[in-house]
Motif scaffolding. Structure first.
Motif, PDB file in Angstrom:
ATOM      1  N   PRO A  32       1.166  -1.429  -0.252  1.00 13.78           N
ATOM      2  CA  PRO A  32      -0.007   0.175   0.421  1.00 13.78           C
ATOM      3  C   PRO A  32       0.735   1.727   0.406  1.00 13.78           C
ATOM      4  N   PHE A  33       2.392   1.088   0.106  1.00 13.70           N
ATOM      5  CA  PHE A  33       3.252   2.426   0.653  1.00 13.70           C
ATOM      6  C   PHE A  33       4.070   3.095  -0.204  1.00 13.70           C
ATOM      7  N   VAL A  34       4.442   1.649  -1.532  1.00 14.51           N
ATOM      8  CA  VAL A  34       4.394   1.652  -2.832  1.00 14.51           C
ATOM      9  C   VAL A  34       3.513   2.137  -4.094  1.00 14.51           C
ATOM     10  N   VAL A  35       4.184   3.462  -4.187  1.00 13.69           N
ATOM     11  CA  VAL A  35       2.852   4.718  -4.718  1.00 13.69           C
ATOM     12  C   VAL A  35       3.863   5.213  -5.907  1.00 13.69           C
ATOM     13  N   MET A  36       3.141   5.376  -7.004  1.00 16.13           N
ATOM     14  CA  MET A  36       3.329   5.632  -8.624  1.00 16.13           C
ATOM     15  C   MET A  36       2.941   7.000  -8.156  1.00 16.13           C
ATOM     16  N   LYS A  37       4.006   8.105  -8.451  1.00 23.11           N
ATOM     17  CA  LYS A  37       3.874   9.742  -8.426  1.00 23.11           C
ATOM     18  C   LYS A  37       3.776   9.779  -9.671  1.00 23.11           C
ATOM     19  N   HIS A 147      -5.300   9.346  -3.247  1.00 26.29           N
ATOM     20  CA  HIS A 147      -3.553   8.906  -2.007  1.00 26.29           C
ATOM     21  C   HIS A 147      -3.503  10.016  -1.949  1.00 26.29           C
ATOM     22  N   GLY A 148      -2.991  10.229  -1.074  1.00 21.41           N
ATOM     23  CA  GLY A 148      -1.886  11.099  -0.240  1.00 21.41           C
ATOM     24  C   GLY A 148      -2.608  12.746   0.241  1.00 21.41           C
ATOM     25  N   ASN A 149      -3.719  12.640   0.028  1.00 24.02           N
ATOM     26  CA  ASN A 149      -4.858  12.906   0.094  1.00 24.02           C
ATOM     27  C   ASN A 149      -4.923  13.800   1.772  1.00 24.02           C
ATOM     28  N   ILE A 150      -4.510  14.260   2.715  1.00 25.26           N
ATOM     29  CA  ILE A 150      -4.220  14.357   3.953  1.00 25.26           C
ATOM     30  C   ILE A 150      -5.642  15.304   4.553  1.00 25.26           C
ATOM     31  N   LEU A 151      -6.647  14.732   5.262  1.00 26.33           N
ATOM     32  CA  LEU A 151      -7.446  15.243   5.979  1.00 26.33           C
ATOM     33  C   LEU A 151      -7.297  15.063   7.375  1.00 26.33           C
ATOM     34  N   TYR A 152      -7.736  16.366   8.344  1.00 28.29           N
ATOM     35  CA  TYR A 152      -7.819  15.972   9.816  1.00 28.29           C
ATOM     36  C   TYR A 152      -9.324  16.866   9.778  1.00 28.29           C
ATOM     37  N   ALA A 153      -9.797  16.082  11.194  1.00 21.33           N
ATOM     38  CA  ALA A 153     -10.778  16.583  11.736  1.00 21.33           C
ATOM     39  C   ALA A 153     -10.055  16.667  13.381  1.00 21.33           C
ATOM     40  N   GLY A 154     -10.378  18.101  13.681  1.00 20.52           N
ATOM     41  CA  GLY A 154      -9.815  18.327  15.339  1.00 20.52           C
ATOM     42  C   GLY A 154     -10.799  19.357  16.099  1.00 20.52           C
ATOM     43  N   LYS A 155     -10.651  18.632  17.178  1.00 18.01           N
ATOM     44  CA  LYS A 155     -11.090  20.273  18.718  1.00 18.01           C
ATOM     45  C   LYS A 155      -9.499  20.895  18.682  1.00 18.01           C
ATOM     46  N   VAL A 156     -10.172  22.200  19.080  1.00 17.15           N
ATOM     47  CA  VAL A 156      -8.476  22.748  19.678  1.00 17.15           C
ATOM     48  C   VAL A 156      -8.597  22.083  21.137  1.00 17.15           C
ATOM     49  N   LEU A 157      -7.039  22.567  21.600  1.00 18.08           N
ATOM     50  CA  LEU A 157      -6.737  22.285  22.617  1.00 18.08           C
ATOM     51  C   LEU A 157      -7.037  23.088  23.552  1.00 18.08           C
ATOM     52  N   PRO A 158      -7.313  22.652  25.110  1.00 21.63           N
ATOM     53  CA  PRO A 158      -7.562  23.596  25.886  1.00 21.63           C
ATOM     54  C   PRO A 158      -7.349  25.338  25.959  1.00 21.63           C
ATOM     55  N   GLU A 159      -5.490  25.266  25.801  1.00 21.84           N
ATOM     56  CA  GLU A 159      -5.255  26.457  25.661  1.00 21.84           C
ATOM     57  C   GLU A 159      -5.160  27.307  24.014  1.00 21.84           C
ATOM     58  N   VAL A 160      -6.291  26.753  24.004  1.00 17.54           N
ATOM     59  CA  VAL A 160      -6.466  27.663  22.278  1.00 17.54           C
ATOM     60  C   VAL A 160      -7.840  27.948  22.559  1.00 17.54           C
ATOM     61  N   LYS A 161      -8.325  29.068  22.164  1.00 17.36           N
ATOM     62  CA  LYS A 161      -9.756  29.708  22.311  1.00 17.36           C
ATOM     63  C   LYS A 161      -9.746  30.680  20.676  1.00 17.36           C
ATOM     64  N   THR A 162      -8.506  30.878  20.631  1.00 18.16           N
ATOM     65  CA  THR A 162      -9.046  31.844  19.369  1.00 18.16           C
ATOM     66  C   THR A 162      -8.028  31.674  18.185  1.00 18.16           C
ATOM     67  N   LEU A 163      -8.375  32.731  16.743  1.00 21.88           N
ATOM     68  CA  LEU A 163      -6.647  32.803  15.692  1.00 21.88           C
ATOM     69  C   LEU A 163      -5.304  33.034  15.933  1.00 21.88           C
ATOM     70  N   THR A 225      -1.429  18.419  -1.903  1.00 19.64           N
ATOM     71  CA  THR A 225      -1.788  17.131  -1.892  1.00 19.64           C
ATOM     72  C   THR A 225      -3.757  17.027  -2.488  1.00 19.64           C
ATOM     73  N   GLY A 226      -3.396  18.194  -3.471  1.00 23.40           N
ATOM     74  CA  GLY A 226      -5.268  17.755  -4.141  1.00 23.40           C
ATOM     75  C   GLY A 226      -6.602  18.055  -4.061  1.00 23.40           C
ATOM     76  N   PHE A 227      -6.119  18.362  -2.594  1.00 26.48           N
ATOM     77  CA  PHE A 227      -7.405  18.792  -1.812  1.00 26.48           C
ATOM     78  C   PHE A 227      -7.998  19.523  -2.724  1.00 26.48           C
ATOM     79  N   SER A 228      -9.111  19.668  -3.037  1.00 24.80           N
ATOM     80  CA  SER A 228      -9.908  21.382  -3.746  1.00 24.80           C
ATOM     81  C   SER A 228     -11.233  21.607  -2.740  1.00 24.80           C
ATOM     82  N   PRO A 229     -11.915  22.141  -3.945  1.00 18.56           N
ATOM     83  CA  PRO A 229     -12.595  22.995  -3.633  1.00 18.56           C
ATOM     84  C   PRO A 229     -13.924  22.062  -2.570  1.00 18.56           C
TER      85      PRO A 229
END
Length: 340
Positions: A32-37, A147-163, A225-229
């Motif tokens: 799975p990690f031998v990938v043609m680019k 392949h290789g198009n990474i997405l994370y969904a996460g919740k901010v850590l307690p110390e992070v309140k703003t941008l 990585t190819g992440f599109s609208p």
């Protein structure tokens, strides 16, 4: 005594068995990690082969260097400092990563083994989201079937309140104040007002929103990585709780469709760390892991620093004269003859 084989075993252990074990892993098309680019640019495609790229399995290893991208500079530094093996994050290509000559000739010259990991290393730790101030509750490495198009969904850590908290956090973790001072000192030494450096000119910034804008749930993307609208719209449908889009490693600039889509969806948009800082995000954890698994081996980190400088400020007076004479006497002379 540790060997190249021991380094390979260590890499296989820390990746959970993702390195290639034999030619069958490449030729059968099942690994799975031998990938043609490929961008379909003739002759420029590459196959990622996580593990040993070149070297003698029985060669003794006393010193290992972790690098992001192996270059001729890396090979020269390895030869000059007694490095026996380079572990590169990015895939290694013939000539492209060895100064235009074939890998075998250059690596054999200094008796250096070469390894690569890339996709086989991605997703092994939550460090990049952590550095950006959120804890991941979803990870995708092939989002939308790319392949290789990474997405994370996460919740901010307690110390992070703003941008603004995200930007402050990155500045502290990445030591960007030190980079600013280093650049300032270099400008003075070189008497160059035009000098700029990648980590400074690409530092994090808020694209849509304010420093005081609250942030709770993040969709973390990597534009190169190819992440599109369309991917962003899909991700927000799947995570309606998200209030912020965070782009890191690569970035987008004003007017990009991803930014416009985020605005349309009522989301904050913030730029995080650039690619040049991945040596700290991914390279440093890898180096610490190798240090633990190979206790008798010295582990060092190769960090490249890319700067830009105006032509008229580049080089010593003697070097400027040399370059101008070579251009006028040879390169431009040929052009003048051909135009007659």
């Amino acid at each position: 005594m540790k060997t190249v084989e021991d380094v390979l075993i260590a890499l296989d252990e820390l990746t959970g068995g993702r390195v290639i074990k034999s030619l069958n892993d490449i030729t059968r098309g099942e690994h799975p990690f031998v990938v043609m680019k490929s961008s379909n640019i003739p002759g420029k495609e590459i196959i990622e082969t996580p593990g040993l790229v070149y070297g003698d399995m029985k060669k003794e290893v006393k010193k290992v260097a972790v690098a992001m991208t192996m270059t001729e500079g890396s090979i020269e530094l390895a030869g000059a400092t007694g490095v026996d093996a380079i572990v590169a994050h990015h895939p290694i290509a013939e000539a492209a990563n060895s100064g235009g000559v074939i890998l075998k000739n250059y690596l054999d010259l200094y008796n250096v083994a070469a390894f690569e990991l890339h996709e086989a290393f991605h997703g092994l730790h939550p460090g990049i989201p952590f550095l950006h101030g959120h804890q991941v509750y979803r990870t995708e490495v092939s989002y939308g079937g790319v392949h290789g198009n990474i997405l994370y969904a996460g919740k901010v850590l307690p110390e992070v309140k703003t941008l603004g908290d995200i930007l402050t956090r990155l500045d502290h973790f990445m030591g960007l104040r030190d980079e600013e001072e280093l650049l300032h000192t270099e400008k003075e030494i070189r008497n160059s007002s035009s000098l700029s450096e990648t980590s400074i000119v690409t530092r994090g910034r808020i694209v849509h929103g304010e420093e005081t804008s609250p942030v709770n749930n993040i969709v973390h993307i990597f534009p190169h990585t190819g992440f599109s609208p369309e991917h962003l719209r899909q991700a927000i449908q799947e995570h309606p709780e998200a209030d912020t889009v965070l782009a890191s490693i690569s970035r987008v600039y004003d007017g990009h469709p991803l930014i416009e889509t985020a605005k349309e969806l009522g989301l904050n948009f913030i730029i995080g760390n650039c690619h040049v800082l991945e040596i700290l995000e991914n390279g440093l954890p890898l180096a610490y892991a190798l240090d633990r698994l190979l206790p008798d081996v010295e582990v060092v980190v190769f960090r490249e620093r890319v700067t830009s400088i105006s032509l008229n400020e580049m080089g010593s007076p003697q070097l400027k004269k040399y370059a101008e004479e070579m251009a006028e006497g040879y390169l431009l002379k040929k052009t003048a003859v051909q135009s007659v």
